[in-house]
Structure formats: C-alpha cells, structure tokens
Design an enzyme around this catalytic site. Structure first.
Site, PDB file in Angstrom:
ATOM      1  N   GLU A 246      41.438  39.343  44.174  1.00  0.00           N
ATOM      2  CA  GLU A 246      40.381  38.570  44.782  1.00  0.00           C
ATOM      3  C   GLU A 246      39.408  38.002  43.870  1.00  0.00           C
ATOM      4  O   GLU A 246      39.225  38.953  43.021  1.00  0.00           O
ATOM      5  CB  GLU A 246      40.050  39.053  46.043  1.00  0.00           C
ATOM      6  CG  GLU A 246      40.881  39.356  47.283  1.00  0.00           C
ATOM      7  CD  GLU A 246      41.455  40.869  46.992  1.00  0.00           C
ATOM      8  OE1 GLU A 246      42.364  41.042  47.865  1.00  0.00           O
ATOM      9  OE2 GLU A 246      41.114  41.734  46.293  1.00  0.00           O
TER      10      GLU A 246
ATOM     11  N   ASN B 241      32.984  32.112  40.902  1.00  0.00           N
ATOM     12  CA  ASN B 241      33.178  32.557  39.627  1.00  0.00           C
ATOM     13  C   ASN B 241      34.124  31.742  38.806  1.00  0.00           C
ATOM     14  O   ASN B 241      35.258  32.328  38.540  1.00  0.00           O
ATOM     15  CB  ASN B 241      33.410  34.045  39.929  1.00  0.00           C
ATOM     16  CG  ASN B 241      33.321  34.895  38.439  1.00  0.00           C
ATOM     17  OD1 ASN B 241      33.190  34.049  37.544  1.00  0.00           O
ATOM     18  ND2 ASN B 241      33.695  36.185  38.495  1.00  0.00           N
TER      19      ASN B 241
ATOM     20  N   TYR C  59      42.064  33.508  35.257  1.00  0.00           N
ATOM     21  CA  TYR C  59      43.213  34.122  35.827  1.00  0.00           C
ATOM     22  C   TYR C  59      44.231  32.731  35.868  1.00  0.00           C
ATOM     23  O   TYR C  59      45.446  33.213  35.868  1.00  0.00           O
ATOM     24  CB  TYR C  59      42.832  34.121  37.498  1.00  0.00           C
ATOM     25  CG  TYR C  59      41.954  35.805  37.522  1.00  0.00           C
ATOM     26  CD1 TYR C  59      42.223  36.733  36.490  1.00  0.00           C
ATOM     27  CD2 TYR C  59      40.874  35.475  38.142  1.00  0.00           C
ATOM     28  CE1 TYR C  59      41.545  37.711  36.596  1.00  0.00           C
ATOM     29  CE2 TYR C  59      40.179  36.861  38.208  1.00  0.00           C
ATOM     30  CZ  TYR C  59      40.360  37.846  37.383  1.00  0.00           C
ATOM     31  OH  TYR C  59      39.652  39.055  37.521  1.00  0.00           O
TER      32      TYR C  59
END
Length: 169
Positions: free
Chosen positions: A118, A123, A130
């Site tokens: 998560e 952000n 990611y």
C-alpha cells in the site's frame, strides 16, 4: 550481496537491534505516521515472516552511515512491502530502488513469486518507483491513513522477475 554505485557504494545488510535509533529517525523524517520503535523491535526480534534490511553508504568521515531501510513480510509465496524509507539527504540516489530490489530478490529465493503493498496516493515518488518495478494499481483503500484520511493505492506485482530485479542493483 553488496550493491555498488560508481560514486558511493550502497551496502545492504540485515537490520540489527543497534540500528533501531537510526531506523526510527529515518522513519520519523519520512512519514506522518511513523512506526514506534517497539514495532521495528518486534519485526527484528519476533516476527517470523519479517525480513528487515538496511542500506549503508560511506560518509565524509569514511564511516558507514545507515541511510535507508525496508521491512517486508514473506507470507507463503507473497512478499508484502510493509515499509520503505530513505533519509531525506540521500533520496534520489537509487537507495530505495536498491533496497526494494534486494528485498524482492531475497524473498524470491525464499519462495515468493508475487508482491503487494500500500502507498499513499499522494506519494508520487514512491508510486513511480513501484511502477518501474512493474507494480500495478490493483485497488484503492479509501481513507486508509488515519492522520488525514488519505486513500492508499493497493499495488500488486503479479510476478517477480529475477532478471529484471538484478538490473536495479
């Protein structure tokens, strides 16, 4: 496994109890809801599924300086990224990238074939990191963060690609 960047090598090793003051400081500098010291202590000492790593770089005085950390949980065949942070003064130096690659490679060798995490919707540096690794948004967890009600993006890496991960080291 040691990782090298031409100007300053990044060394990754297991987190130890004596690292906790610096780990907690980095966590507090990085998040509005930092983990308490006891949580990191539990991860290092007691949580059987936890794999905790720190990144070090050589400081100006030639001493190793702890500059980042990651905690992941290996649950059956899935590695869950619990937390990942780099000290503000060392961001943008691929420390987070190396920590994540290292942790995923370690988990892969221990039986993981997929990953989940998560991340705060706002952000964007983390979301971009990611995505570089192949994580895709799987869902939104509404009002996930207690401090401001921000949503969390649930991101999924359906298949850990060992060869791709090695390129991030």
């Amino acid at each position: 496994m040691s990782n090298t960047e031409s100007s300053n090598p990044v060394h990754i090793r297991s987190m130890q109890l004596e690292d906790l003051p610096r780990v907690v400081a980095i966590d507090q500098q990085s998040f509005s809801l930092p983990w308490p010291e006891r949580s990191f202590r539990f991860e290092v000492e007691s949580n059987e599924v936890s794999r905790c790593w720190v990144a070090e770089m050589t400081a100006a005085d030639d001493q190793l300086e702890l500059v980042g950390m990651i905690v992941v949980w290996l649950i059956v065949d899935e590695v869950h990224v619990a937390t990942l942070a780099v000290s503000p003064e060392h961001r943008g130096q691929k420390v987070a990238q190396r920590l994540l690659a290292y942790a995923l490679i370690d988990a892969y060798h221990a039986g993981a074939n997929k990953s989940l995490l998560e991340v705060r919707r706002s952000n964007l540096p983390a979301v971009n990191l990611y995505q570089q690794f192949g994580y895709l948004q799987a869902a939104v967890r509404k009002n996930y963060y207690k401090d401001n009600g921000e949503d969390a993006l649930l991101m999924d890496l359906a298949s850990i690609d060992l060869e791709k991960l090695k390129t991030f080291l």
